[in-house]
Design a protein around this motif. Structure first.
Motif, PDB file in Angstrom:
ATOM      1  N   SER A 144      60.342  -3.671  51.324  1.00 12.62           N
ATOM      2  CA  SER A 144      59.734  -4.163  52.557  1.00 12.62           C
ATOM      3  C   SER A 144      59.188  -2.973  53.323  1.00 12.62           C
ATOM      4  O   SER A 144      59.728  -1.864  53.236  1.00 12.62           O
ATOM      5  CB  SER A 144      60.764  -4.923  53.393  1.00 12.62           C
ATOM      6  N   THR A 145      58.138  -3.191  54.051  1.00 10.80           N
ATOM      7  CA  THR A 145      57.495  -2.082  54.734  1.00 10.80           C
ATOM      8  C   THR A 145      56.914  -2.532  56.068  1.00 10.80           C
ATOM      9  O   THR A 145      56.760  -3.733  56.305  1.00 10.80           O
ATOM     10  CB  THR A 145      56.387  -1.471  53.857  1.00 10.80           C
ATOM     11  N   ASN A 146      56.635  -1.585  56.913  1.00 14.68           N
ATOM     12  CA  ASN A 146      55.977  -1.928  58.173  1.00 14.68           C
ATOM     13  C   ASN A 146      55.135  -0.768  58.641  1.00 14.68           C
ATOM     14  O   ASN A 146      55.390   0.390  58.285  1.00 14.68           O
ATOM     15  CB  ASN A 146      56.997  -2.326  59.246  1.00 14.68           C
ATOM     16  N   THR A 154      52.327   0.546  62.100  1.00 17.45           N
ATOM     17  CA  THR A 154      52.135   0.423  63.545  1.00 17.45           C
ATOM     18  C   THR A 154      50.679   0.556  63.942  1.00 17.45           C
ATOM     19  O   THR A 154      49.913   1.321  63.345  1.00 17.45           O
ATOM     20  CB  THR A 154      52.918   1.545  64.263  1.00 17.45           C
ATOM     21  N   LYS A 160      53.121 -15.206  61.475  1.00 19.71           N
ATOM     22  CA  LYS A 160      53.612 -15.052  60.107  1.00 19.71           C
ATOM     23  C   LYS A 160      52.688 -15.781  59.155  1.00 19.71           C
ATOM     24  O   LYS A 160      52.225 -16.898  59.442  1.00 19.71           O
ATOM     25  CB  LYS A 160      55.028 -15.610  60.003  1.00 19.71           C
ATOM     26  N   TYR A 171      53.292  -4.277  65.405  1.00 22.10           N
ATOM     27  CA  TYR A 171      53.822  -3.944  64.087  1.00 22.10           C
ATOM     28  C   TYR A 171      53.374  -4.991  63.084  1.00 22.10           C
ATOM     29  O   TYR A 171      53.348  -6.180  63.386  1.00 22.10           O
ATOM     30  CB  TYR A 171      55.357  -3.919  64.093  1.00 22.10           C
ATOM     31  N   TYR A 223      54.547  -6.283  59.322  1.00 23.25           N
ATOM     32  CA  TYR A 223      55.640  -6.205  58.361  1.00 23.25           C
ATOM     33  C   TYR A 223      55.240  -6.908  57.075  1.00 23.25           C
ATOM     34  O   TYR A 223      54.634  -7.980  57.113  1.00 23.25           O
ATOM     35  CB  TYR A 223      56.895  -6.908  58.899  1.00 23.25           C
ATOM     36  N   LYS A 262      57.254  -8.203  53.692  1.00 23.72           N
ATOM     37  CA  LYS A 262      58.575  -8.360  53.084  1.00 23.72           C
ATOM     38  C   LYS A 262      58.410  -8.477  51.571  1.00 23.72           C
ATOM     39  O   LYS A 262      57.566  -9.255  51.094  1.00 23.72           O
ATOM     40  CB  LYS A 262      59.237  -9.621  53.639  1.00 23.72           C
TER      41      LYS A 262
END
Lengths: 111, 114
Positions: free
Chosen positions: A18-20, A22, A58, A74, A76, A78
């Motif tokens: 998982s990553t995020n 900015t 989402k 942010y 994200y 998953k």
């Protein structure tokens, strides 16, 4: 000059991670914040448009949050998949102003 | 397929020349935007038209001009071309003149100036 920043500039992750990342934008005169996905050799495609502080959107494994008071959003992802590999752009839209795009975060998902 | 059509897809020309890039927006969209993406740079806003009239101007050089026609297609004219004008030029359309209308991008016109 309006400044929209994105970090990191690029990111390599393994499949399943998982990553995020900015997006930072001016906290004044905010109207909307857009996220786009830009795959190589294709055109940018809209992911989300967010307008309210605290908004959370989402779409499948991808989600985004918005903080207009402090000027950041942010994104994200998953369980990253190779097909998520793309450049992710955010764009700030102020009242009476045009879209200002950030430089993008280039994501590579390694199988 | 975004519904936005740009022609030509690729263009190679020499310094000092003039080229015209064409954009047909999505059916019903009134706004057309032009962006430039140079090597290692993000999308730079050039100009926006809404229903035939110029709505906003960004960092567009005086050597560049654009217009939107009654059928809503748009053309970006680049003249006295320089090596630094080599870039990918995107057109995008939106249903609205502003206000959270998402942008639909064409596939871009890649200009190479030799």
């Amino acid at each position: 000059i309006l400044n929209v920043e994105q970090s990191p500039q690029s990111l390599h992750v393994q499949e399943g991670d998982s990553t995020n990342f900015t997006c930072s934008f001016p906290s004044s005169n905010f109207y909307a914040l857009h996220w786009y996905r830009w795959e190589t050799a294709k055109s940018p495609e809209a992911l989300f448009v967010m307008t309210l502080n605290g908004d959370e959107k989402k779409k499948g494994r991808i989600s985004a949050t918005l903080n207009t008071k402090e000027g950041y959003s942010y994104l994200y992802i998953k369980g990253s998949q190779p097909e998520d590999s793309a450049t992710y752009l955010c764009a700030f839209e102020g009242y009476g102003q045009n879209f200002v795009f950030g430089p993008g975060t280039r994501l590579s998902v390694l199988p | 397929d975004s519904g936005v059509t740009q022609t030509p897809k690729h263009l190679i020309t020499a310094t000092g020349q003039r080229v015209t890039l064409r954009c047909s927006p999505r059916s019903g969209d009134l706004s057309v935007y032009w962006y430039q993406q140079s090597l290692d740079q993000g999308l730079q806003f050039l100009i926006q038209y809404y229903n035939g009239e110029e709505r906003a101007k960004g960092n567009i050089l005086e050597r560049f001009s654009a217009q939107q026609f009654p059928d809503l297609h748009s053309e970006l004219n680049l003249s006295s071309l320089e090596l630094g004008d080599s870039a990918l030029y995107f057109c995008a359309s939106s249903a609205r003149g502003g206000g959270t209308g998402e942008l639909f991008f064409g596939e871009g016109s890649r200009l190479t100036v030799l």
